[in-house]
Write a protein that holds these residues in place. Structure first.
Motif, short mmCIF file in Angstrom:
data_model
loop_
_atom_site.label_atom_id
_atom_site.label_comp_id
_atom_site.label_asym_id
_atom_site.label_seq_id
_atom_site.Cartn_x
_atom_site.Cartn_y
_atom_site.Cartn_z
N ILE A 180 0.83 -1.20 0.00
CA ILE A 180 0.00 0.00 0.00
C ILE A 180 0.87 1.26 0.00
N ALA A 181 1.94 1.25 0.80
CA ALA A 181 2.84 2.40 0.85
C ALA A 181 3.48 2.66 -0.50
N LYS A 182 3.83 1.62 -1.20
CA LYS A 182 4.40 1.77 -2.55
C LYS A 182 3.41 2.48 -3.46
N ASP A 183 2.15 2.03 -3.45
CA ASP A 183 1.13 2.66 -4.29
C ASP A 183 0.93 4.12 -3.94
N ILE A 184 0.92 4.42 -2.65
CA ILE A 184 0.73 5.81 -2.22
C ILE A 184 1.90 6.68 -2.66
N ALA A 185 3.12 6.22 -2.42
CA ALA A 185 4.30 7.03 -2.73
C ALA A 185 4.44 7.29 -4.22
N GLU A 186 4.07 6.32 -5.04
CA GLU A 186 4.24 6.46 -6.48
C GLU A 186 3.12 7.27 -7.13
N ASN A 187 2.07 7.53 -6.39
CA ASN A 187 0.93 8.25 -6.97
C ASN A 187 0.63 9.58 -6.29
N ASN A 188 1.49 9.96 -5.38
CA ASN A 188 1.32 11.26 -4.70
C ASN A 188 2.69 11.92 -4.59
N HIS A 189 2.93 12.91 -5.42
CA HIS A 189 4.23 13.55 -5.49
C HIS A 189 4.66 14.09 -4.14
N GLY A 190 5.86 13.68 -3.71
CA GLY A 190 6.41 14.17 -2.45
C GLY A 190 5.92 13.43 -1.22
N ALA A 191 5.08 12.40 -1.41
CA ALA A 191 4.56 11.67 -0.26
C ALA A 191 5.68 10.96 0.49
N ARG A 192 5.57 10.95 1.80
CA ARG A 192 6.45 10.17 2.64
C ARG A 192 5.57 9.35 3.58
N VAL A 193 5.64 8.03 3.43
CA VAL A 193 4.72 7.12 4.11
C VAL A 193 5.43 6.42 5.25
#
Length: 404
Positions: A180-193
């Protein structure tokens, strides 16, 4: 401000995507300091504190034999004799005890996760307020507000942090949280999970013979935290493992083999003896699916795959599982060394265990780099749990872990 065809003004909302595959940027682990129990003393302690040592001698000897076969040397536990004295209902299967168990873990599960998170955030080198998302996996707590909110408060995360809680995923919870963290990080610029997995066996504790003896001999307490993000990276950030592809596969008809059930007495769990064989029968298919996704070849038949050319992070669900995977994949003895080390030193900590394995793997890779050993760049991660569900991830590690 943007206007529609009728001339009405509205805010334009767009999602900026990451530029590259998500990367593990930091890792932290923690265990309770309250009780460290060597495996060769576990049965004696359990039967003594439950006042069963003179009533169930055959069962005690059986548990001793199982502990010896696990390959586990010691485990950490939140549950102490003081807690058991304060809660006699934990020792009486006829009495409801779920509320009392949850009262304890409601505090202890996020506290243990905080200890691991502080280590990861320190290694990361950025303030906790830069965390944009939180994914928390645990089977140990089943209340709302849940452990993710408590952890966010303890760490001082922003009130706008996006939280996700994974409950009762068991041993594949860490793999699922990373997916899930991979999907979030790759689809939200600058995200840090911030990925947190925290487990304690207190909800599952019962009188000897009250549940699966194999589980009694395997499970321990621990928490693992990772910080995941995609480029661009800041100066303080470095890539530990690039998460190239991730897949999930469920083995049909295996629901009976591995599972957990919340009851008035706590959480009952079942680990079937057929689990190692089931995993062995399916592990290559899971790996080939993940490789096909990573390299864009849906027809990948494995002819060009040499499993010993990869590094390995495998959830150590038990020694028979590791032995079966090693045999099926024809792995060299050192390939599962990180997994076997974690099993030996901590036991099976459910979803948190894979974080410990990745931490041990990165430590070994850094040691090899110090000795000018040529490191394998490609690897595979496997985590499995109720379902039976398998989370598989293709990883890419830097040639020089300390240079990037």
């Amino acid at each position: 401000m943007t206007r529609d065809k009728a001339g009405n003004a509205y805010e334009s909302c767009s999602i900026e995507h990451g530029y590259a595959p998500a990367t593990v940027l930091a890792i932290g682990t923690a265990n309770p300091s309250s009780a460290i129990v060597p495996s060769d003393e576990f049965a004696d302690q359990v039967f003594r504190v439950t006042k069963s040592e003179h009533r169930l001698t055959d069962l005690k000897e059986k548990l001793n034999r199982i502990c010896h076969k696990t390959g586990i040397e010691k485990r950490h536990f939140q549950l102490t004799e003081e807690i058991l004295r304060a809660h006699p209902e934990f020792l009486d299967s006829t009495l409801p005890s779920l509320d009392a168990r949850m009262d304890t873990v409601e505090t202890e599960v996020p506290k243990l996760a905080t200890s691991a998170a502080v280590k990861a955030i320190t290694e990361w080198g950025r303030p906790a307020t830069d965390i944009t998302h939180l994914v928390f996996s645990t089977y140990s707590a089943c209340r709302a507000p849940s452990a993710d909110l408590h952890l966010a408060s303890l760490l001082g995360l922003r009130h706008s942090v996006c939280r996700t809680i994974l409950s009762l995923h068991g041993c594949y919870g860490g793999g699922r949280a990373l997916h899930i963290a991979k999907d979030i990080a790759e689809n939200n610029h600058g995200a840090r999970v911030l990925v947190a997995c925290s487990e304690t066996t207190l909800p599952c504790f019962s009188m000897p013979g009250g549940c699966n003896l194999v589980g009694d001999a395997l499970f321990g307490d621990g928490a693992g935290v990772m910080i995941v993000g995609a480029s661009p990276f800041t100066i303080s950030e470095r890539s530990l493992f690039e998460m190239v592809s991730a897949t999930q596969r469920t083995m049909p008809g295996t629901e009976h083999a591995l599972g957990m059930q919340v009851t008035g007495r706590g959480i009952d769990f079942h680990v079937g003896v057929q689990v190692p064989k089931l995993l062995g029968d399916n592990v290559e298919r899971c790996l080939l699916d993940a490789l096909a996704l990573a390299f864009g070849n849906d027809d990948h038949d494995g002819n060009n795959v040499t499993w010993n050319d990869l590094f390995w992070a495998v959830h150590p669900g038990g020694r028979p599982i590791l032995d079966k995977i090693e045999t099926v994949l024809k792995l060299e003895p050192d390939k599962l060394a990180a997994s076997r080390h974690v099993l030996r030193e901590y036991g099976n900590m459910s979803g948190a265990t894979i974080v410990f394995v990745l931490d041990e793997l990165r430590r070994r890779r850094e040691e090899e780099a110090d000795h000018d050993h040529q490191l394998q760049e490609w690897g595979a991660m496997l985590a499995f749990g109720p379902g039976i569900t398998v989370e598989t991830m293709v990883l890419h590690g830097p040639r020089n872990p300390k240079a990037n």
